[in-house]
Design a protein around this motif. Structure first.
Motif, short mmCIF file in Angstrom:
data_model
loop_
_atom_site.label_atom_id
_atom_site.label_comp_id
_atom_site.label_asym_id
_atom_site.label_seq_id
_atom_site.Cartn_x
_atom_site.Cartn_y
_atom_site.Cartn_z
N ALA A 118 5.23 0.02 -3.54
CA ALA A 118 3.98 -0.59 -3.99
C ALA A 118 3.00 -0.84 -2.84
O ALA A 118 1.79 -0.83 -3.02
CB ALA A 118 4.28 -1.91 -4.71
N TYR A 119 3.52 -1.07 -1.66
CA TYR A 119 2.68 -1.43 -0.50
C TYR A 119 2.17 -0.20 0.25
O TYR A 119 1.44 -0.34 1.24
CB TYR A 119 3.47 -2.34 0.45
N VAL A 166 9.45 -10.94 5.60
CA VAL A 166 8.15 -10.33 5.33
C VAL A 166 8.17 -9.78 3.90
O VAL A 166 9.10 -9.06 3.53
CB VAL A 166 7.87 -9.20 6.32
N VAL A 167 7.16 -10.13 3.13
CA VAL A 167 7.03 -9.62 1.77
C VAL A 167 5.84 -8.65 1.74
O VAL A 167 4.74 -9.00 2.14
CB VAL A 167 6.81 -10.76 0.75
N SER A 168 6.11 -7.43 1.28
CA SER A 168 5.05 -6.41 1.20
C SER A 168 4.81 -6.06 -0.27
O SER A 168 5.74 -5.63 -0.95
CB SER A 168 5.48 -5.14 1.94
N THR A 169 3.60 -6.25 -0.72
CA THR A 169 3.26 -5.87 -2.09
C THR A 169 2.04 -4.96 -2.05
O THR A 169 1.63 -4.53 -0.98
CB THR A 169 2.94 -7.10 -2.94
N VAL A 187 14.32 5.75 -11.29
CA VAL A 187 13.73 4.50 -11.76
C VAL A 187 12.64 4.79 -12.78
O VAL A 187 12.52 4.13 -13.80
CB VAL A 187 13.16 3.72 -10.55
N LEU A 239 13.98 -3.14 -1.73
CA LEU A 239 12.81 -2.49 -2.34
C LEU A 239 12.84 -2.73 -3.85
O LEU A 239 13.84 -2.41 -4.52
CB LEU A 239 12.84 -0.98 -2.08
N ARG A 278 9.21 6.62 2.18
CA ARG A 278 8.83 6.22 0.83
C ARG A 278 7.36 6.55 0.59
O ARG A 278 6.52 6.30 1.44
CB ARG A 278 9.00 4.70 0.64
N ALA A 320 12.73 -14.59 -3.12
CA ALA A 320 11.71 -13.59 -3.43
C ALA A 320 12.14 -12.72 -4.61
O ALA A 320 11.33 -12.36 -5.47
CB ALA A 320 11.44 -12.71 -2.20
N ASN A 352 15.39 -1.96 -6.75
CA ASN A 352 15.87 -0.58 -6.85
C ASN A 352 16.80 -0.17 -5.71
O ASN A 352 17.71 0.63 -5.91
CB ASN A 352 14.68 0.38 -6.89
N GLN A 381 19.09 7.63 -8.09
CA GLN A 381 18.80 7.20 -9.46
C GLN A 381 17.34 7.57 -9.77
O GLN A 381 16.57 7.91 -8.88
CB GLN A 381 19.04 5.70 -9.64
N GLU A 395 16.83 -5.55 3.80
CA GLU A 395 15.56 -5.08 3.25
C GLU A 395 15.78 -4.65 1.81
O GLU A 395 16.69 -3.87 1.53
CB GLU A 395 15.04 -3.90 4.08
N ALA A 408 10.27 -2.89 -7.64
CA ALA A 408 9.20 -2.14 -8.30
C ALA A 408 7.82 -2.61 -7.85
O ALA A 408 6.86 -1.84 -7.86
CB ALA A 408 9.33 -2.31 -9.81
N LYS A 409 7.70 -3.86 -7.43
CA LYS A 409 6.39 -4.40 -7.04
C LYS A 409 6.23 -4.60 -5.54
O LYS A 409 5.20 -5.11 -5.10
CB LYS A 409 6.16 -5.73 -7.75
N GLY A 410 7.22 -4.19 -4.77
CA GLY A 410 7.09 -4.36 -3.33
C GLY A 410 8.43 -4.47 -2.66
O GLY A 410 9.46 -4.17 -3.25
N SER A 411 8.41 -4.90 -1.39
CA SER A 411 9.66 -5.05 -0.66
C SER A 411 9.72 -6.40 0.02
O SER A 411 8.70 -7.04 0.26
CB SER A 411 9.81 -3.95 0.39
N VAL A 412 10.94 -6.82 0.31
CA VAL A 412 11.12 -8.03 1.12
C VAL A 412 12.16 -7.69 2.17
O VAL A 412 13.17 -7.02 1.89
CB VAL A 412 11.53 -9.24 0.25
N ALA A 413 11.90 -8.11 3.40
CA ALA A 413 12.78 -7.77 4.51
C ALA A 413 12.76 -8.88 5.51
O ALA A 413 11.80 -9.67 5.57
CB ALA A 413 12.31 -6.47 5.17
N GLU A 431 8.91 -11.83 -6.85
CA GLU A 431 7.84 -11.46 -5.90
C GLU A 431 7.81 -9.96 -5.68
O GLU A 431 6.77 -9.42 -5.28
CB GLU A 431 8.04 -12.19 -4.56
#
Lengths: 347, 347, 347, 347
Positions: free
Chosen positions: D242-243, B269-272, D208, A252, D162, A145, A155, D206, A250, A254-259, A150
């Protein structure tokens, strides 16, 4: 008709017939490799495990294995209480031109690790370190991801890593402490996911368990990593999570998160007048990472049998993780943020 | 030292080198069994699969395998288009005193199935039918919840069973229709979980796919089962779920419910800014039931090697599932509820 | 300064000061409407509820309310035991040119419902039926997924609808039976989501609770609906789910599926050495549909105050749901699939 | 009949007709309280909001409101850019013997906060601070799990907080910085859940977003808190997820863990050939904490109307959270762990 197609697969020697040795023996079978010999100072254990996995030869003397001309590659899975031997075994194997897979830790001291890396480089053999989590489907998917953009530029990163219960005090005494024994996997995971090196480390910890406190170790800790590219990583560890092994990440961006959540043996939910519940997550690393161990062995076989394939977890990766553990130790001892370069320059 | 402990495991002959044959070959390896010979009318395929799995001998003639004195037990995994041979192969194997594992369906006709059961009974060999789902961790856990009284007396049961896409029309034409080809697994699951026999069946269906309609079959159906003990079961099938294989069960009892979700290859899980999403469930039966196939083979090995162990999925279980499929067909043809005894008495 | 902007909102009369009457009173407050008067044959209850919700006037005589010139619209929420009065109250209100919101059921008999619809049509007033679930965020979102083609053409639909426990036997005796009392909401949901009419109905049921069996009703049922456009819907009901109210829908379309889980008061998970568990879902309809009731009242206010807004749940919708309940009753009585047109033609 | 039961509820004055003022107006309505007057320096806004919520009187001058004898209690919800007035407004209200609810922050400086607390103590009025999250069902349930010993003695605590996107740069410039503006809620949550005071603080951060960096603030941070009782808490903040809004807590205790996920507007899952997905979590604090705001107002009403009820979030709680923010600022500025007592002694 007789089957004449059986080609000669990679021929492997296994050093150590303990728990992790048996895990790798099973994984190698599933990966389709042949184990030619097993070595363990306890000869009866070596013989029993040889029988269990159909390994043709066994020995009490690892040197016999390292010198065997039939063997192409060795797995060093000596029990933890003898990890002070990992380094000399690697050097011995390297001198005999075997490719080497070594369970962590290579050593608890940086200069020894440097010597080991030099020995394998000089011998032109490949050295792969057993950070098995890099081969877990969850963490591979998280890495994907990130790499496939993705979630955008990273960050922040959280790594949760908790054991279901502490090891014995005698184990802990020789383990090198929480950061070198347990967190070292998380330090590697952080570097793997972020794809950069750490600038600064700060650690906060406590000893919930008095027996662990008594031997001068900690069991509950948060370690902060500031990467050179600005990413902030926080690792949290506990030696004792009542509900079992807890391994989550998890990220984080700029465009979202993946966990990821933990893995469970089943997806069953029971609803009664008291709760909506499911069974506990897979209890410990043997259950949780069973498939990761197979993928790890497949990667090692590929490394050993294919020209030009680079080692996915190199000796240098092992050294960097150790550096972070040493920095965390220093941070804790002096209660201040520690630059990794402070330690790098010492070595 | 040489390893002198390698004991002789159960010696198995595998009939069929197609997709499911290879699955079982792999599962048997993981279960620690030895496959002595493989048979497939396409000799080159037999030879190739023998090489892949280290099987010592291969043959084009299944009879050679059935008559081989070294072999203790056989797996009948002939490709689907030749399932009309399953019955005669079982009979041949039984006459040669081999224990038999047979992929579903034994046969599409009830009288043939009866003949097969009689032959194995007469020969005193064990016959196990390949209803692999009984060995899946989710369904085993649901069965356990029922047996351990976690949800009280059962009142209702839902079985959701959807394929990711339809098979070829040529397959469908020789499959015996949706109920005998696909729902038969669900009929077995219903009996397995409820632990009783069905009294009455009602089916409602449609053909969403015009190609399937053109050959007179259906692809979307709900089948209601009224068990003798009053339990109502509803099975819902589709040949095409865009998101992949969908295999869920939900049971309502007097003290609560137990249900399972699908299995996924990862827990990520991807969160956008668009959604909170995860990857699709395991795509089809090979992925979903990989571990169940291993457990199934382990059960078969246990059945063959241990005195007094009863067969977990017997020929009679195969016959009852077929009866329900025939009742569902009759219900659909005549648009009325059908008593299973109507069909039982015909056989 | 004094606030001179308070404009006159829709003026509503509320008939019935029981549980559902109070729910609507609260919802109307949150929706910003003014209740001018409340009527209930138990005067003290009417007075108490008036005090609780700041309603200016109360009466024991609903007719006084219907004839009050200040009132623009009425809510008929008479207690269930007097639902035989719903019809005559609607007719009385219609004759007095009030817009009407009526809790289900309008009546248990089809000819009475037809009469009521004619009366409101003749009077030119609007009649809205209290199928509150159409206003729930989950079901609204599922409808949206269908309408926006997120899952393609619908092929199958499941409605799960279970109560946490059965009502009193005396209630059940006057309820019209499971299908007219409970399933009627699910019949409406099926029509709402599929957007077509049902061709055929088949019902399978049992009475788990002996007290319910004793008064000739059922408490556990599956009803199959075949829609004219081919869609198959299966509704499953239980009067007793130990874990609480269970209201879920799952739709399978050509391009995917859309489904909802239950609502919970919190998203908290507790993990111990026994289980990973969460609290029960919202216990019953008052908790689960609190927000839906507010949205329902907002829709009714919009219907009453805006020209050209069509009624989201019309008298005709109430009649169709009743027809399906009657068809299910007939199917159960005669154990056969029943065409809805059989009943339509009788009315 | 006329309703003679309308009793006189608590009479409230609302200062501030902006976003949060309107939220509280709505919450008070749902909680059944009467707002007698609203004050806002923009008279037209005050008048409009008065009209919207049926508030009888409005004024441009907050002092008029503070001095009004009809009013029992005031809500101070002045817009953020004027938070420097919160303190003097509280003092003015206290001198007029009103109970006070004040949105955070009371003030950005510790000595001003101390003065405010002294003023309310001297006047004998109650002061409640708007840390609304304490009233959220998720966090209330987590607190309950701790208090009822569901997870044993606490050892670690994670707070994830967040925002969906950063506020304007002009807001940030006057906000006091991330720790005093945003993290302050998390500092309060940490104290609320742990039930003890913090000994030491370490912050890593930081920027961003370059616009935020340009005004000298940070947008991405992890703050570690070491409590006096040994508990380690790590708070992680981002101004941009983002989400959407992300508000989660996870607590590890000796007997297990308790954690909450985010809240979503619906429980719908859409499965296609691409993913299994659901809609985003509730977007920001107005959506997420709507019910918490109502519960908060109910608590404030209870505090004002019931003798002996202690204030659930006192002025002292506000001061402690500010102390932690100041310690975090100092830690960041000096890149070292900071004892809270260092700051406590300064004040």
């Amino acid at each position: 008709m007789l089957n004449s197609h059986l080609s000669k697969p990679l021929c492997i020697g296994l050093v150590g017939a303990g728990r992790i040795g048996k895990v790798h023996a099973q994984s190698l079978q599933r990966a389709g490799a042949t184990i030619a010999m097993i070595a363990d100072p306890f000869g009866d254990v070596a013989e029993m495990v040889a029988a269990q996995f159909g390994i043709a030869r066994w020995t009490k003397d690892a040197c016999e294995l390292f010198r065997d001309p039939e063997i192409d590659a060795v797995l060093i899975c000596s029990p933890t209480h003898s990890h002070d031997k990992h380094a000399e075994q690697i050097i011995e194997a390297a001198e005999n031109k075997k490719h080497i897979f070594c369970e962590k830790p290579v050593d608890l001291e940086l200069d020894v690790v440097n010597k080991v890396i030099k020995a394998t480089d000089d011998a032109g053999v490949k050295l792969m370190i057993g950070f098995n989590r890099r081969f877990d489907t969850n963490f591979v998917r998280i890495k994907q991801a990130i790499d496939h953009d993705e979630i955008g530029k990273i960050n922040m990163l959280r790594i949760t890593s908790r054991d279901p219960g502490p090891p014995s005090v005698s184990y802990i005494k020789s383990s090198g402490g929480l950061f070198r024994d347990m967190t070292i996997h998380d330090f590697d995971m952080a570097r793997f996911l972020v794809g950069d090196e750490v600038d600064e480390v700060y650690a906060m910890a406590q000893s919930v368990n008095p027996d662990i406190a008594a031997v001068g170790d900690i069991d509950t800790a948060v370690v902060l990593l500031k990467f050179r590219n600005g990413v902030i990583c926080y690792i949290e560890n506990s030696r004792e999570a009542a509900y079992g092994y807890d391994q989550r990440v998890e990220v984080l961006g700029a465009k979202g998160s993946v966990a990821c959540d933990n893995k469970h043996s089943n997806q069953v939910v029971v609803s009664t007048n008291e709760s909506v519940r499911r069974d506990l997550p897979l209890h410990f690393f043997l259950e949780r990472y069973m498939d990761a161990y197979v993928a790890e062995m497949e990667a090692f076989i590929r490394v050993c049998t294919t020209d030009g394939v680079s080692v996915p977890v190199s000796g240098a990766d092992g050294r960097e993780a150790l550096l972070l553990a040493l920095a965390a130790n220093k941070s804790l001892a002096e209660n201040r943020p520690v630059k990794v370069d402070e330690l790098r320059q010492l070595s």
